[in-house]
Design an enzyme around this catalytic site. Structure first.
Site, short mmCIF file in Angstrom:
data_model
loop_
_atom_site.label_atom_id
_atom_site.label_comp_id
_atom_site.label_asym_id
_atom_site.label_seq_id
_atom_site.Cartn_x
_atom_site.Cartn_y
_atom_site.Cartn_z
N GLN A 1 -10.30 3.28 9.62
CA GLN A 1 -10.11 4.79 10.12
C GLN A 1 -11.57 5.34 10.71
O GLN A 1 -12.56 5.02 9.98
CB GLN A 1 -9.53 5.57 9.50
N HIS B 1 0.53 -1.22 -0.69
CA HIS B 1 -0.35 0.17 0.14
C HIS B 1 1.01 1.11 0.03
O HIS B 1 0.51 2.26 -1.08
CB HIS B 1 -0.90 0.01 1.19
N GLU C 1 -8.32 7.46 -5.56
CA GLU C 1 -7.97 6.14 -4.57
C GLU C 1 -9.03 5.58 -4.40
O GLU C 1 -10.23 5.87 -4.47
CB GLU C 1 -6.50 7.52 -3.87
N SER C 2 -8.28 3.81 -3.64
CA SER C 2 -8.96 3.65 -3.01
C SER C 2 -9.33 3.79 -1.78
O SER C 2 -8.32 3.86 -0.53
CB SER C 2 -8.40 1.76 -3.42
N HIS C 3 -10.64 3.05 -1.54
CA HIS C 3 -10.40 2.80 0.81
C HIS C 3 -11.78 1.22 0.59
O HIS C 3 -12.49 1.09 0.67
CB HIS C 3 -11.19 3.74 1.05
N ARG D 1 -8.05 15.77 1.23
CA ARG D 1 -6.67 15.90 1.93
C ARG D 1 -5.46 15.54 0.84
O ARG D 1 -4.24 17.62 0.78
CB ARG D 1 -6.46 15.43 3.20
N GLY E 1 -1.77 8.41 -8.89
CA GLY E 1 -2.79 7.53 -8.66
C GLY E 1 -2.81 6.47 -6.87
O GLY E 1 -2.23 6.33 -7.11
N SER F 1 -4.69 -1.15 -5.29
CA SER F 1 -4.64 -1.28 -4.48
C SER F 1 -4.77 -3.24 -5.02
O SER F 1 -5.91 -3.24 -6.13
CB SER F 1 -6.31 -1.19 -4.80
N HIS G 1 -10.34 -2.16 1.25
CA HIS G 1 -10.68 -3.24 1.95
C HIS G 1 -11.07 -2.02 3.55
O HIS G 1 -12.02 -3.55 3.92
CB HIS G 1 -9.44 -3.06 2.43
N GLU H 1 -3.30 5.58 11.24
CA GLU H 1 -4.24 6.63 10.42
C GLU H 1 -5.46 7.25 10.72
O GLU H 1 -6.65 7.35 10.20
CB GLU H 1 -4.62 5.60 9.82
#
Length: 754
Positions: free
Chosen positions: A241, A49, A94-96, A117, A549, A552, A98, A313
């Site tokens: 998070q 990651h 970007e990925s989230h 951000r 980019g 993932s 998981h 995080e």
């Protein structure tokens, strides 16, 4: 520091996700065995990651240069592209994935917060968001729960933060049952020369942590995102998070204000791997070190261990390095916004034999001493060439022969049309987008004027007035990529360009989110290599360099295997003149409908073949780059000449769905004739690429057809737009009324979710 007897073992390293050879390499770098805090630092910084260790060798092959590029891939928090008149656009995806698989609401919400951000740490004010979402079988209660949570998380965070969500994509397939994909895109505007950098230098310059306090949420989140989802993954919920959009809004304003002072040396979002990532990456880039006192970090829980503070995080935090002597200025700004602002250290000189070391103290004791350069991507982090081989199914898919499938009769059209218009992959996303605020900031030019890409006016506090708009889209048909990764990735780039062109924009640059399975599986890694090569080839030919980019990996489970290879393309385009704005809705009764581009006898990988006929094994649809280029250049010219009333590219669901979407958007009907040179199923429902449906007023017919003949552009006059008792009529036969179509299309997703 720990005694030799208490130092962690190889087994501990394995549990932290490190390979045996990596454990040995860490000891070699340090000249000794690492303590637990140091081992934890390396485990997150050398995770896929953060380090891209299994992907960087191929990412380096992507094109990165253009006359407009101001920040290249990986150099800063986000890409930066010159859009003229002294302005630049910062954008990234970007990925989230998981986190969203385990806790969909917070996983998606913090994905939105994190990507924004990245934009405002560049000094750019975010003006628009997109998202690309993929889920499993929508009939499963789990899938509905995930979809509800993700959509609510995106909506709640984005709406409260005050940035419009202006578009996106949504796709369903069983391969995503365990591993949904949640990719978040953001774009912002900054004046050229006023952007900030993610670097650190200047001996004695103070280091601040600003924003939220640090808690135990998200610890080892980067490591968690670098392994397969399994039944044990729920035990790692603390790795997910928790976000606070109202805190982020304050942080946005305070951050832009301190950057405007000119005293900021460097600033970086604390995303994956938290404090250790920001301190190491900024130090390595600036070739300096840091001394950090972890006692001074504002924390939410008492007695947090050093590794917990370093790896947390927790959201809405930044690391900032400013000029020495200006501490009171940054402190005053953050006090005004009622945000934490704590000096936790200072910049140190590079050593005689290294580029800078990081020294972390807790309770007055040195708890970690690590070289910044050896932690980071492009530095000492490992880079691997993984084994790859073509999966056996690829050759099986290539054996598909359309002649083995019976063509349809005209009496079959309605049944197929009903299936497609109500299918979750095609029907209206109203149930989703009505939960998003698309108009906050009043820059969105697309809400009441649908088009193939989102159009957002370049405006906002501190942004000089202009008529410019950015044109943005996210695209990828993962079914095509699964069938042929190289061609499927090229199609993803081509469709993104086509969507921007059909909207009246000029494609400029790309950000990508590369979602794949486990890179240690040779067949999965082959998907990745082929897709990156196809993407690179297409980006070079379209002159749309990659600004950065996210990769993932590990979107894979023992139950469902890997997800379809999904290289999502986020593309930035520019519209200089609002007069070039083109929409997809049919406008006037009697307007002529044309199909621009070459139709073929092709139903490969179409929604019709895959879900209606339940034939899964087929290659990617027809695509030739020269055809695509020719069509896109032609559409640009037609729009600039003012000939077109509407333009809509032919994609998922084929020509019929394209016509239906344009008709429904304009509350019109259509009457067309089929092309007897091709099978009826491929003509209406095939998804061969490089085709666009346009409408013109009859007065423009001479100009349009003259141009098409002169440029040797394939085209067909399909028919006309109708208005009185609107219906969809093909070869003189009414297929369905406009009202019937809209009921199917508009309400299908809502009915399923209800």
């Amino acid at each position: 520091m720990d005694t030799l007897e208490s130092l962690p073992s190889l087994e501990t390293a394995r549990k932290l996700g490190l390979l045996p050879e990596e454990f040995d390499r860490i000891a070699e770098i340090l000249g000794r065995r690492p303590n637990f805090t140091e081992l934890s630092i390396f485990s997150v910084m050398w995770s896929e990651h953060c380090s891209y260790k299994n992907s960087i060798v191929w990412l380096k092959t992507l094109p990165r240069d253009s006359d407009r590029m101001l920040a290249k891939a990986g150099d800063e928090n986000a890409g930066l592209v010159d859009i003229g008149d002294g302005l630049a656009c910062s954008f990234k995806i970007e990925s989230h994935n998981h986190p969203s698989a385990l806790e969909p609401y917070q996983g998606a919400a913090t994905g939105v917060g994190g990507i924004n951000r990245d934009i405002f740490t560049m000094g750019a004010r975010p003006i628009a968001q997109l998202n690309s979402l993929r889920f499993g079988d929508l009939n499963l209660p789990k899938t509905k729960r995930l979809l509800r949570g993700v959509v609510k998380g995106i909506g709640d965070y984005g709406n409260a933060f005050g940035i419009p969500t202006v578009g996106g994509e949504l796709f369903f397939d069983d391969c995503y049952n365990t591993n949904p994909l949640v990719n978040a895109f953001s774009a912002g505007i900054v004046e050229v020369g006023k952007s900030a950098k993610a670097t650190s230098f200047g001996v004695g310059n103070p280091v601040f942590i600003v924003g939220s306090a640090t808690g135990k949420d998200g610890i080892h989140g980067a490591t968690f995102a670098s392994e397969d989802i399994s039944a044990a993954s729920t035990d790692k919920l603390p790795a997910v998070q928790v976000g606070d959009p109202f805190m982020e809004k304050l942080l946005l304003e305070a951050t832009l204000e301190i950057i405007a002072t000119g005293y900021v040396i460097g600033i970086q979002d604390m995303g994956a791997a938290g404090i250790i990532c920001s301190t190491s990456e900024m130090s390595a880039k600036g070739e300096h070190g840091m001394i950090i006192d972890l006692d001074k970090v504002p924390t939410r829980q008492p007695n947090m261990a050093p590794f917990e503070i370093l790896l947390s995080e927790s959201q809405e935090r930044m690391l900032v390095v400013i000029e020495k002597g200006k501490e009171h200025i940054i402190q005053g700004i953050f006090d005004k916004w009622d945000l934490n602002c704590a000096q936790i250290g200072e910049v140190t000189a590079r050593g005689e034999n290294d580029l800078g070391r990081l020294h972390f103290y807790r309770y007055g004791e040195l708890v970690a001493d690590v070289p910044a350069f050896d932690l980071v991507l492009g530095g000492g982090a490992p880079q691997y060439h993984r084994e790859y081989k073509e999966p056996a199914y690829i050759k099986e898919y290539a054996k598909f022969d359309i002649s083995d499938v019976d063509d349809i009769e005209k009496e079959d059209i309605r049944e197929i049309a009903e299936h497609l218009l109500a299918h979750p992959n095609i029907c209206s996303r109203k149930w989703v987008y009505e939960q998003y605020d698309s108009m906050v900031g009043t820059g969105n030019r697309s809400t009441n004027a649908p088009s193939d890409a989102a159009v957002v006016r370049v405006k906002g506090p501190g942004i000089p007035a202009t008529d410019k708009s950015i044109v943005i889209t996210v695209d990828c048909n993962s079914r095509y990529v699964n069938a042929n990764p190289r061609q499927g990735a090229m199609i993803a780039v081509a469709e993104a360009c086509r969507n921007i062109v059909c909207t009246g924009g000029e494609p400029l640059a790309v950000t990508n989110n590369l979602n794949f399975g486990n890179p240690y599986v040779p067949e999965v890694y082959w998907h990745f290599v082929e897709a990156v090569q196809g993407m690179g080839e297409a980006c070079r030919r379209f002159s749309t360099p990659v600004t950065g980019g996210n990769v993932s990996f590990y979107n894979q489970s023992s139950d469902d295997g890997p997800v379809f290879p999904t290289p999502t393309i986020g593309m930035l385009g520019l519209m200089e003149d609002p007069a070039h704005r083109m929409t997809l809705d049919f406008k006037n009764e009697g307007d002529l409908i044309y199909l621009i581009g070459q139709s073929t006898n092709d139903i490969a990988s179409s929604e019709y073949l895959y879900s209606f006929l339940d034939i899964k094994a087929s290659p990617a649809p027809y695509f030739e780059f020269d055809d695509e280029w020719h069509v896109q250049e032609g559409i640009k010219t037609m729009i600039r000449k003012g000939w077109l009333q509407s333009a809509h590219d032919v994609s998922d669901g084929g020509l019929f769905v394209t016509l239906a979407e344009s008709a429904m958007a304009g509350n019109k009907g259509f009457e067309i004739v089929s092309d007897d040179r091709h099978r009826l199923d491929s003509f209406l429902f095939g998804e061969s690429q490089s085709r666009v449906v346009v409408t013109i007023s009859p007065e423009q017919q001479k100009h349009l057809e003259g141009y098409l003949h002169d440029t040797v552009m394939p085209f067909m006059l399909l028919g006309t737009v109708t208005d009185s008792a609107p219906a969809f009529v093909i070869d003189g036969t009414p297929i369905m009324t406009l009202a019937e179509a809209k009921d199917l299309y508009d309400n299908a997703l809502g009915k399923i979710m209800a």
